[in-house]
Design a protein around this motif. Structure first.
Motif, PDB file in Angstrom:
ATOM      1  N   THR A  78       5.660   1.794  10.062  1.00  0.00           N
ATOM      2  CA  THR A  78       6.639   2.218  10.438  1.00  0.00           C
ATOM      3  C   THR A  78       6.291   3.481  12.022  1.00  0.00           C
ATOM      4  O   THR A  78       4.954   4.163  11.439  1.00  0.00           O
ATOM      5  CB  THR A  78       7.020   3.399   9.828  1.00  0.00           C
ATOM      6  OG1 THR A  78       7.335   2.310   8.362  1.00  0.00           O
ATOM      7  CG2 THR A  78       8.364   4.369  10.335  1.00  0.00           C
ATOM      8  N   VAL A  79       6.029   3.248  13.306  1.00  0.00           N
ATOM      9  CA  VAL A  79       5.915   3.720  14.537  1.00  0.00           C
ATOM     10  C   VAL A  79       7.201   4.445  14.629  1.00  0.00           C
ATOM     11  O   VAL A  79       8.641   4.797  15.135  1.00  0.00           O
ATOM     12  CB  VAL A  79       6.260   2.515  15.318  1.00  0.00           C
ATOM     13  CG1 VAL A  79       5.124   3.881  16.905  1.00  0.00           C
ATOM     14  CG2 VAL A  79       5.182   1.429  14.832  1.00  0.00           C
ATOM     15  N   THR A  80       6.205   5.821  14.850  1.00  0.00           N
ATOM     16  CA  THR A  80       6.994   7.876  15.368  1.00  0.00           C
ATOM     17  C   THR A  80       6.595   8.365  16.685  1.00  0.00           C
ATOM     18  O   THR A  80       5.290   8.073  16.075  1.00  0.00           O
ATOM     19  CB  THR A  80       7.328   7.997  14.011  1.00  0.00           C
ATOM     20  OG1 THR A  80       7.976   7.363  12.485  1.00  0.00           O
ATOM     21  CG2 THR A  80       8.493   9.542  14.329  1.00  0.00           C
ATOM     22  N   TRP A  81       7.545   8.062  17.581  1.00  0.00           N
ATOM     23  CA  TRP A  81       6.914   9.018  18.192  1.00  0.00           C
ATOM     24  C   TRP A  81       7.606  10.407  18.298  1.00  0.00           C
ATOM     25  O   TRP A  81       8.581  10.609  18.682  1.00  0.00           O
ATOM     26  CB  TRP A  81       7.253   8.452  19.556  1.00  0.00           C
ATOM     27  CG  TRP A  81       7.000   9.046  21.212  1.00  0.00           C
ATOM     28  CD1 TRP A  81       8.479   8.408  22.251  1.00  0.00           C
ATOM     29  CD2 TRP A  81       7.138   9.473  22.147  1.00  0.00           C
ATOM     30  NE1 TRP A  81       7.972   9.573  23.647  1.00  0.00           N
ATOM     31  CE2 TRP A  81       6.552   9.979  22.799  1.00  0.00           C
ATOM     32  CE3 TRP A  81       5.232  10.189  21.133  1.00  0.00           C
ATOM     33  CZ2 TRP A  81       5.918  10.865  23.798  1.00  0.00           C
ATOM     34  CZ3 TRP A  81       4.649  10.175  21.994  1.00  0.00           C
ATOM     35  CH2 TRP A  81       5.027  10.880  23.587  1.00  0.00           C
ATOM     36  N   ILE A  88       1.946  10.271  17.620  1.00  0.00           N
ATOM     37  CA  ILE A  88       2.917   8.328  17.542  1.00  0.00           C
ATOM     38  C   ILE A  88       2.256   8.889  15.903  1.00  0.00           C
ATOM     39  O   ILE A  88       1.040   8.959  15.719  1.00  0.00           O
ATOM     40  CB  ILE A  88       2.177   7.349  18.438  1.00  0.00           C
ATOM     41  CG1 ILE A  88       3.109   8.333  19.497  1.00  0.00           C
ATOM     42  CG2 ILE A  88       2.135   6.924  17.651  1.00  0.00           C
ATOM     43  CD1 ILE A  88       2.931   6.674  20.825  1.00  0.00           C
ATOM     44  N   GLY A  89       3.388   8.693  15.065  1.00  0.00           N
ATOM     45  CA  GLY A  89       2.787   8.258  13.899  1.00  0.00           C
ATOM     46  C   GLY A  89       3.231   6.844  13.113  1.00  0.00           C
ATOM     47  O   GLY A  89       3.581   6.427  14.137  1.00  0.00           O
ATOM     48  N   LEU A  90       1.882   6.296  12.765  1.00  0.00           N
ATOM     49  CA  LEU A  90       2.017   5.052  12.179  1.00  0.00           C
ATOM     50  C   LEU A  90       1.923   5.088  10.827  1.00  0.00           C
ATOM     51  O   LEU A  90       0.590   5.783  10.018  1.00  0.00           O
ATOM     52  CB  LEU A  90       0.799   4.535  12.616  1.00  0.00           C
ATOM     53  CG  LEU A  90       0.618   4.160  14.055  1.00  0.00           C
ATOM     54  CD1 LEU A  90      -0.439   3.656  14.562  1.00  0.00           C
ATOM     55  CD2 LEU A  90       1.645   4.112  14.725  1.00  0.00           C
ATOM     56  N   ARG A  91       2.991   4.639  10.092  1.00  0.00           N
ATOM     57  CA  ARG A  91       2.493   4.221   8.829  1.00  0.00           C
ATOM     58  C   ARG A  91       3.289   3.622   7.785  1.00  0.00           C
ATOM     59  O   ARG A  91       4.582   2.506   7.849  1.00  0.00           O
ATOM     60  CB  ARG A  91       3.717   5.654   8.216  1.00  0.00           C
ATOM     61  CG  ARG A  91       3.805   6.660   6.347  1.00  0.00           C
ATOM     62  CD  ARG A  91       4.831   7.297   6.292  1.00  0.00           C
ATOM     63  NE  ARG A  91       5.975   6.876   6.509  1.00  0.00           N
ATOM     64  CZ  ARG A  91       6.960   6.125   6.501  1.00  0.00           C
ATOM     65  NH1 ARG A  91       6.684   4.966   5.826  1.00  0.00           N
ATOM     66  NH2 ARG A  91       8.727   6.117   7.514  1.00  0.00           N
TER      67      ARG A  91
END
Length: 279
Positions: A78-81, A88-91
């Motif tokens: 899950t990539v969140t800008w 940027i979050g990577l989960r």
């Protein structure tokens, strides 16, 4: 200027993991950024915060991502800008039920089609044949894949003429025996693309159909099993396919010898007898 938080989910590719890269969705706009803060959350490794380079090629990419070594191609991220935080979050998401796909364990949620495409064949003949089906065939959402037997024979690199045909036939027989592929009738369109099940009006063609063996991950097993013995098991067939007389006879013998609990085969299922499976 982009100000809203945008979240997308995408499968990791082998090139991402090997190149320490994360390709970003097309609606992520990072104009003016040369570096950005990345928050990577991956259990059991916890939360990591670091800086990554921002580059634009075909699309935006993050470079210098220290992917954990236990991540596999096809795992969903899950990539969140978050423009407000300029990060940027990577989960990844831990799977509720860890699964083993063709001997490889997945403890995080994954994209079955991406796992199929990510197959990296070794130099063995059967792996070369399987690689063509999985990497160049038509891949379905459940990770199954199909291509014409003629196309696979021409692209697998086992040679031409009588010797090439012999090697190819033996490789396909091994894949069928080990439960990796099934022969099914299909068709090809005007551009040569495979269709399965067959489509009316298209040219009929014999297909090799790959279906991943998906089973719960046994606790305590290692993440990879290469060459190993596989006990007999019931396997779902591709739509419209039926077990052969040989498979039905093998199932009857297994029942008689108390090797399997299922007394009868449900429609659309077959029996794969105990065999030595290669990696």
């Amino acid at each position: 200027m982009q100000v809203r938080t945008v979240t997308r989910r995408l499968p990791l590719l082998r090139a991402d993991l090997e190149g320490a890269v994360c390709s970003l969705p097309s609606d992520f706009v990072l104009d003016g950024h040369e570096r950005i803060t990345v928050v990577l959350e991956h259990r059991p490794h916890g939360r990591q915060v670091f800086e990554a380079d921002v580059r634009q090629d075909v699309g935006w990419q993050l470079h210098g991502i220290g992917w954990p070594v236990d991540l596999r191609p096809g795992v969903l991220v899950t990539v969140t800008w978050r423009p407000a935080k300029d990060e940027i979050g990577l989960r990844t998401t831990v799977a509720e039920d860890p699964m083993r796909v063709d001997g490889v364990d997945y403890f995080h949620e994954y994209d079955p089609a991406a796992v199929t495409r990510a197959f990296e064949p070794d130099a063995s003949n059967h792996a070369q044949v399987l690689g063509v089906v999985r990497r160049l065939g038509r891949v379905f959402e459940d990770g199954s894949a199909v291509h014409t037997e003629a196309f696979v024979a021409a692209r697998c690199g086992l040679g031409r003429g009588a010797r090439g045909a012999f090697l190819f036939r033996n490789a396909v027989d091994q894949l069928i025996r080990e439960g990796y592929v099934t022969r099914v009738p299909g068709s090809v369109d005007a551009a040569g693309q495979p269709s399965y099940p067959a489509v009316d009006g298209e040219e009929p063609a014999e297909m090799l159909f790959y279906a991943p063996l998906v089973e719960p991950t046994p606790m305590g097993d290692g993440p990879d099993r290469r060459e190993h013995w596989v006990n007999g098991f019931i396997r779902k067939l591709p739509p419209g396919a039926q077990p052969s007389e040989k498979q039905l006879a093998a199932h009857r013998r297994a029942v008689e010898n108390d090797l399997i609990d299922e007394d009868s085969l449900a429609p659309g299922y077959t029996y794969v007898k105990k065999h030595h499976r290669h990696g």
